[in-house]
Design a protein around this motif. Structure first.
Motif, PDB file in Angstrom:
ATOM      1  N   VAL A 139       0.845  -1.202   0.000  1.00 58.40           N
ATOM      2  CA  VAL A 139       0.000   0.000   0.000  1.00 58.40           C
ATOM      3  C   VAL A 139       0.878   1.249   0.000  1.00 58.40           C
ATOM      4  O   VAL A 139       0.664   2.166  -0.800  1.00 58.40           O
ATOM      5  CB  VAL A 139      -0.963   0.005   1.211  1.00 58.40           C
ATOM      6  N   GLN A 140       1.877   1.293   0.874  1.00 54.83           N
ATOM      7  CA  GLN A 140       2.766   2.457   0.952  1.00 54.83           C
ATOM      8  C   GLN A 140       3.569   2.641  -0.335  1.00 54.83           C
ATOM      9  O   GLN A 140       3.779   3.758  -0.797  1.00 54.83           O
ATOM     10  CB  GLN A 140       3.705   2.341   2.159  1.00 54.83           C
ATOM     11  N   SER A 141       3.991   1.537  -0.940  1.00 57.66           N
ATOM     12  CA  SER A 141       4.719   1.600  -2.205  1.00 57.66           C
ATOM     13  C   SER A 141       3.835   2.163  -3.315  1.00 57.66           C
ATOM     14  O   SER A 141       4.277   2.987  -4.132  1.00 57.66           O
ATOM     15  CB  SER A 141       5.219   0.205  -2.586  1.00 57.66           C
ATOM     16  N   ALA A 142       2.581   1.750  -3.357  1.00 59.47           N
ATOM     17  CA  ALA A 142       1.649   2.237  -4.377  1.00 59.47           C
ATOM     18  C   ALA A 142       1.371   3.731  -4.178  1.00 59.47           C
ATOM     19  O   ALA A 142       1.295   4.481  -5.158  1.00 59.47           O
ATOM     20  CB  ALA A 142       0.350   1.435  -4.336  1.00 59.47           C
ATOM     21  N   ILE A 143       1.243   4.170  -2.939  1.00 65.15           N
ATOM     22  CA  ILE A 143       1.029   5.593  -2.659  1.00 65.15           C
ATOM     23  C   ILE A 143       2.236   6.404  -3.111  1.00 65.15           C
ATOM     24  O   ILE A 143       2.092   7.449  -3.769  1.00 65.15           O
ATOM     25  CB  ILE A 143       0.728   5.817  -1.161  1.00 65.15           C
ATOM     26  N   GLU A 144       3.420   5.935  -2.787  1.00 63.40           N
ATOM     27  CA  GLU A 144       4.642   6.639  -3.191  1.00 63.40           C
ATOM     28  C   GLU A 144       4.767   6.682  -4.706  1.00 63.40           C
ATOM     29  O   GLU A 144       5.126   7.721  -5.281  1.00 63.40           O
ATOM     30  CB  GLU A 144       5.872   5.967  -2.568  1.00 63.40           C
ATOM     31  N   ALA A 145       4.454   5.593  -5.389  1.00 61.31           N
ATOM     32  CA  ALA A 145       4.503   5.567  -6.855  1.00 61.31           C
ATOM     33  C   ALA A 145       3.480   6.536  -7.443  1.00 61.31           C
ATOM     34  O   ALA A 145       3.753   7.209  -8.447  1.00 61.31           O
ATOM     35  CB  ALA A 145       4.252   4.152  -7.368  1.00 61.31           C
ATOM     36  N   GLY A 146       2.305   6.636  -6.833  1.00 65.23           N
ATOM     37  CA  GLY A 146       1.292   7.577  -7.297  1.00 65.23           C
ATOM     38  C   GLY A 146       1.758   9.016  -7.159  1.00 65.23           C
ATOM     39  O   GLY A 146       1.542   9.844  -8.054  1.00 65.23           O
ATOM     40  N   ARG A 147       2.404   9.329  -6.045  1.00 65.35           N
ATOM     41  CA  ARG A 147       2.940  10.684  -5.855  1.00 65.35           C
ATOM     42  C   ARG A 147       4.041  10.980  -6.874  1.00 65.35           C
ATOM     43  O   ARG A 147       4.110  12.081  -7.433  1.00 65.35           O
ATOM     44  CB  ARG A 147       3.476  10.844  -4.436  1.00 65.35           C
ATOM     45  N   LEU A 148       4.898  10.012  -7.103  1.00 66.01           N
ATOM     46  CA  LEU A 148       5.967  10.156  -8.081  1.00 66.01           C
ATOM     47  C   LEU A 148       5.388  10.388  -9.481  1.00 66.01           C
ATOM     48  O   LEU A 148       5.830  11.272 -10.217  1.00 66.01           O
ATOM     49  CB  LEU A 148       6.855   8.908  -8.070  1.00 66.01           C
ATOM     50  N   ARG A 149       4.381   9.600  -9.842  1.00 68.76           N
ATOM     51  CA  ARG A 149       3.766   9.751 -11.164  1.00 68.76           C
ATOM     52  C   ARG A 149       3.107  11.122 -11.313  1.00 68.76           C
ATOM     53  O   ARG A 149       3.221  11.755 -12.357  1.00 68.76           O
ATOM     54  CB  ARG A 149       2.737   8.648 -11.407  1.00 68.76           C
ATOM     55  N   ARG A 150       2.424  11.582 -10.278  1.00 63.29           N
ATOM     56  CA  ARG A 150       1.778  12.892 -10.349  1.00 63.29           C
ATOM     57  C   ARG A 150       2.828  13.986 -10.574  1.00 63.29           C
ATOM     58  O   ARG A 150       2.625  14.886 -11.394  1.00 63.29           O
ATOM     59  CB  ARG A 150       0.964  13.149  -9.087  1.00 63.29           C
ATOM     60  N   ALA A 151       3.952  13.906  -9.871  1.00 66.73           N
ATOM     61  CA  ALA A 151       5.017  14.893 -10.057  1.00 66.73           C
ATOM     62  C   ALA A 151       5.579  14.806 -11.478  1.00 66.73           C
ATOM     63  O   ALA A 151       5.816  15.838 -12.127  1.00 66.73           O
ATOM     64  CB  ALA A 151       6.124  14.668  -9.031  1.00 66.73           C
ATOM     65  N   TYR A 152       5.769  13.594 -11.974  1.00 69.65           N
ATOM     66  CA  TYR A 152       6.259  13.403 -13.339  1.00 69.65           C
ATOM     67  C   TYR A 152       5.286  14.013 -14.351  1.00 69.65           C
ATOM     68  O   TYR A 152       5.695  14.713 -15.284  1.00 69.65           O
ATOM     69  CB  TYR A 152       6.456  11.909 -13.617  1.00 69.65           C
ATOM     70  N   LEU A 153       3.992  13.763 -14.155  1.00 71.42           N
ATOM     71  CA  LEU A 153       2.991  14.282 -15.087  1.00 71.42           C
ATOM     72  C   LEU A 153       2.954  15.815 -15.070  1.00 71.42           C
ATOM     73  O   LEU A 153       2.804  16.446 -16.117  1.00 71.42           O
ATOM     74  CB  LEU A 153       1.607  13.725 -14.743  1.00 71.42           C
ATOM     75  N   LYS A 154       3.097  16.409 -13.909  1.00 68.89           N
ATOM     76  CA  LYS A 154       3.103  17.872 -13.840  1.00 68.89           C
ATOM     77  C   LYS A 154       4.347  18.439 -14.524  1.00 68.89           C
ATOM     78  O   LYS A 154       4.283  19.474 -15.181  1.00 68.89           O
ATOM     79  CB  LYS A 154       2.984  18.350 -12.391  1.00 68.89           C
ATOM     80  N   GLY A 155       5.471  17.747 -14.398  1.00 65.85           N
ATOM     81  CA  GLY A 155       6.671  18.164 -15.130  1.00 65.85           C
ATOM     82  C   GLY A 155       6.479  18.022 -16.627  1.00 65.85           C
ATOM     83  O   GLY A 155       6.879  18.888 -17.409  1.00 65.85           O
ATOM     84  N   LEU A 156       5.849  16.945 -17.043  1.00 68.93           N
ATOM     85  CA  LEU A 156       5.534  16.730 -18.453  1.00 68.93           C
ATOM     86  C   LEU A 156       4.600  17.833 -18.954  1.00 68.93           C
ATOM     87  O   LEU A 156       4.783  18.371 -20.055  1.00 68.93           O
ATOM     88  CB  LEU A 156       4.891  15.353 -18.623  1.00 68.93           C
TER      89      LEU A 156
END
Length: 175
Positions: A139-156
């Motif tokens: 669960v914690q890994s999935a939350i961290e990956a979601g935060r990482l993806r959101r940051a990546y998408l905003k950079g994109l």
């Protein structure tokens, strides 16, 4: 302890807030009392699909060539994770006594949850053997990956000159 909290809230003049806090405790007491079911891996925390997808490939850029698709993906992540750190806090309209009542209700629920899980001898070992600890890490890994993806998408989105929410709130697209 519960009486002390209630007396404190009453002296603050929050009679209506106390009633709301008591309702919050009553509604959440069942979930708090059944917390040992998670330790025994009989009840699992749900992981939203968007977080599982982010965990599998946080840098997936397929079909993200338009600002609207980036914004839609960010909206899915916001729904699963809550607002990003660049978002201003939402005004909740609560007064001081209501916030105090909510804080007291959360403290009471934490106490119920702690009492329900403290009686399990060797709780750490039971969590490991039942698979609950592994699921909690997932669960914690999935939350961290979601935060990482959101940051990546905003950079994109910034790179593609998109306006928020497809970019950080502070970003102003070039004309």
């Amino acid at each position: 302890m519960g009486r002390t909290i209630l007396i404190g809230l009453l002296t603050m003049g929050g009679c209506a807030a106390v009633g709301e806090g008591a309702r919050t405790v009553a509604q959440g007491a069942g979930a708090a009392a059944t917390a040992p079911l998670e330790d025994l891996n009989l009840r699992r925390r749900y992981i939203p699909t968007v977080l599982l997808q982010a965990e599998a490939n946080p840098y997936d850029a397929r079909n993200l060539n338009r600002c609207s698709t980036i914004a839609a993906e960010i909206a899915r992540l916001d729904e699963a994770l809550g607002p990003d750190t660049d978002e201003p806090p939402m005004p909740d309209g609560r007064n001081l006594s209501q916030r105090a009542s909510d804080a007291a209700a959360e403290a009471a629920l934490d106490a119920i949850r702690d009492a329900a899980t403290d009686f399990i001898p060797g709780r750490d070992w039971i969590r490991r053997l039942s698979g609950a600890e592994q699921h909690s890490r997932h669960v914690q890994s999935a939350i961290e990956a979601g935060r990482l993806r959101r940051a990546y998408l905003k950079g994109l989105g910034m790179r593609q000159n998109c306006a928020p929410p497809a970019a950080p709130r502070w970003f102003t697209p070039r004309r």
